[in-house]
Design a protein around this motif. Structure first.
Motif, PDB file in Angstrom:
ATOM      1  N   UNK A  22       0.863  -1.185   0.000  1.00 32.80           N
ATOM      2  CA  UNK A  22       0.000   0.000   0.000  1.00 32.80           C
ATOM      3  C   UNK A  22       0.892   1.224   0.000  1.00 32.80           C
ATOM      4  N   UNK A  23       0.495   2.235  -0.765  1.00 31.61           N
ATOM      5  CA  UNK A  23       1.263   3.474  -0.772  1.00 31.61           C
ATOM      6  C   UNK A  23       0.351   4.665  -0.542  1.00 31.61           C
ATOM      7  N   UNK A  24       0.948   5.699   0.047  1.00 35.66           N
ATOM      8  CA  UNK A  24       0.277   6.966   0.304  1.00 35.66           C
ATOM      9  C   UNK A  24       1.132   8.074  -0.293  1.00 35.66           C
ATOM     10  N   UNK A  25       0.522   8.938  -1.105  1.00 37.07           N
ATOM     11  CA  UNK A  25       1.205  10.108  -1.658  1.00 37.07           C
ATOM     12  C   UNK A  25       0.375  11.329  -1.297  1.00 37.07           C
ATOM     13  N   UNK A  26       0.956  12.250  -0.540  1.00 36.09           N
ATOM     14  CA  UNK A  26       0.220  13.399  -0.030  1.00 36.09           C
ATOM     15  C   UNK A  26       0.065  14.467  -1.101  1.00 36.09           C
ATOM     16  N   UNK A  50      -4.007   6.973  -2.614  1.00 39.47           N
ATOM     17  CA  UNK A  50      -3.808   5.701  -1.923  1.00 39.47           C
ATOM     18  C   UNK A  50      -3.876   4.574  -2.952  1.00 39.47           C
ATOM     19  N   UNK A  51      -2.834   3.741  -2.986  1.00 34.94           N
ATOM     20  CA  UNK A  51      -2.765   2.642  -3.956  1.00 34.94           C
ATOM     21  C   UNK A  51      -2.542   1.324  -3.229  1.00 34.94           C
ATOM     22  N   UNK A  52      -3.344   0.326  -3.596  1.00 36.15           N
ATOM     23  CA  UNK A  52      -3.146  -1.048  -3.142  1.00 36.15           C
ATOM     24  C   UNK A  52      -2.736  -1.860  -4.377  1.00 36.15           C
ATOM     25  N   UNK A  53      -1.631  -2.605  -4.232  1.00 34.29           N
ATOM     26  CA  UNK A  53      -1.081  -3.325  -5.381  1.00 34.29           C
ATOM     27  C   UNK A  53      -0.648  -4.713  -4.948  1.00 34.29           C
ATOM     28  N   UNK A  54      -1.232  -5.777  -5.498  1.00 26.75           N
ATOM     29  CA  UNK A  54      -2.289  -5.835  -6.510  1.00 26.75           C
ATOM     30  C   UNK A  54      -3.646  -5.451  -5.928  1.00 26.75           C
ATOM     31  N   UNK A  55      -4.622  -5.321  -6.804  1.00 28.69           N
ATOM     32  CA  UNK A  55      -5.944  -4.835  -6.413  1.00 28.69           C
ATOM     33  C   UNK A  55      -6.693  -5.804  -5.499  1.00 28.69           C
ATOM     34  N   UNK A  56      -6.497  -7.109  -5.710  1.00 24.35           N
ATOM     35  CA  UNK A  56      -7.211  -8.126  -4.923  1.00 24.35           C
ATOM     36  C   UNK A  56      -8.680  -7.736  -4.781  1.00 24.35           C
ATOM     37  N   UNK A  57      -9.225  -7.783  -3.560  1.00 21.58           N
ATOM     38  CA  UNK A  57     -10.622  -7.409  -3.319  1.00 21.58           C
ATOM     39  C   UNK A  57     -10.759  -6.082  -2.605  1.00 21.58           C
ATOM     40  N   UNK A  58      -9.738  -5.201  -2.726  1.00 22.49           N
ATOM     41  CA  UNK A  58      -9.779  -3.926  -2.002  1.00 22.49           C
ATOM     42  C   UNK A  58     -10.942  -3.039  -2.431  1.00 22.49           C
ATOM     43  N   UNK A  59     -11.262  -3.035  -3.702  1.00 24.08           N
ATOM     44  CA  UNK A  59     -12.363  -2.179  -4.154  1.00 24.08           C
ATOM     45  C   UNK A  59     -13.663  -2.596  -3.483  1.00 24.08           C
ATOM     46  N   UNK A  60     -13.932  -3.881  -3.459  1.00 21.74           N
ATOM     47  CA  UNK A  60     -15.149  -4.378  -2.801  1.00 21.74           C
ATOM     48  C   UNK A  60     -15.124  -4.033  -1.314  1.00 21.74           C
ATOM     49  N   UNK A  61     -13.979  -4.224  -0.649  1.00 21.93           N
ATOM     50  CA  UNK A  61     -13.834  -3.879   0.764  1.00 21.93           C
ATOM     51  C   UNK A  61     -14.194  -2.412   1.005  1.00 21.93           C
ATOM     52  N   UNK A  62     -13.598  -1.513   0.219  1.00 23.61           N
ATOM     53  CA  UNK A  62     -13.837  -0.081   0.424  1.00 23.61           C
ATOM     54  C   UNK A  62     -15.258   0.334   0.068  1.00 23.61           C
ATOM     55  N   UNK A  63     -15.830  -0.267  -0.949  1.00 22.53           N
ATOM     56  CA  UNK A  63     -17.226   0.058  -1.279  1.00 22.53           C
ATOM     57  C   UNK A  63     -18.162  -0.387  -0.146  1.00 22.53           C
ATOM     58  N   UNK A  64     -17.906  -1.529   0.441  1.00 23.11           N
ATOM     59  CA  UNK A  64     -18.722  -2.009   1.557  1.00 23.11           C
ATOM     60  C   UNK A  64     -18.516  -1.119   2.788  1.00 23.11           C
TER      61      UNK A  64
END
Length: 164
Positions: free
Chosen positions: A40-44, A88-102
């Motif tokens: 996971x990365x964070x760029x301000x 904010x980037x998660x790499x690879x995507x896995x199920x992060x989109x579903x997690x964040x939408x929920x």
């Protein structure tokens, strides 16, 4: 905290999931956690972000970034009196989109308070984490406690949004 998806899992063929996150002033942040198989990365983009990687806290200013390797405990917060925007980037995507939408659906519905200041909110977050073990695992509070809270939630009939 809110976010806007800028690169969906579908957009990148699963390579990564990217969102712009906005943290309100004095936002306490998520629990200390790990992503077992994703970095996971964070760029301000604006403001000053407090980031903990491992056991080290540091401040990131505009233009600065940090990448957290898979399996390393981390969290973030906004201790300033101003809003913070970050990519904010998660790499690879896995199920992060579903997690964040929920996660977003729970927060918007009012069923879950952030930070979790009541038992119901703690149970719902625990249920969400427990249903996404490949994406996220709590370190503090301990994962085992969250699994117990998730079990209590199921006994009480709590439901999570299905997500996409």
């Amino acid at each position: 905290m809110w976010w806007e998806i800028t690169k969906s899992t579908a957009d990148t063929g699963g390579e990564l999931f990217e969102a712009v996150n906005v943290l309100a002033p004095n936002f306490a942040g998520p629990p200390l956690h790990v992503h077992p198989t994703a970095e996971e990365s964070y760029s301000v983009v604006s403001g000053t972000l407090d980031v903990c990687v491992g056991d080290q806290w540091r401040k990131l200013n505009v233009g600065e970034s940090v990448t957290v390797p898979a399996g390393v405990p981390h969290t973030l917060k906004n201790t300033s009196g101003a809003e913070v925007r970050l990519v904010n980037v998660h790499k690879p995507a896995l199920g992060f989109e579903r997690f964040f939408r929920r996660f977003h659906a729970l927060a918007r519905s009012g069923k879950m308070k952030l930070p979790p200041s009541d038992l119901r909110s703690a149970i719902l977050i625990s249920m969400l984490f427990s249903e996404h073990p490949g994406e996220i695992a709590s370190v503090k509070p301990p994962r085992r406690l969250m699994i117990v809270l998730a079990f209590v939630g199921k006994l009480l009939g709590y439901k999570l949004p299905p997500g996409p």
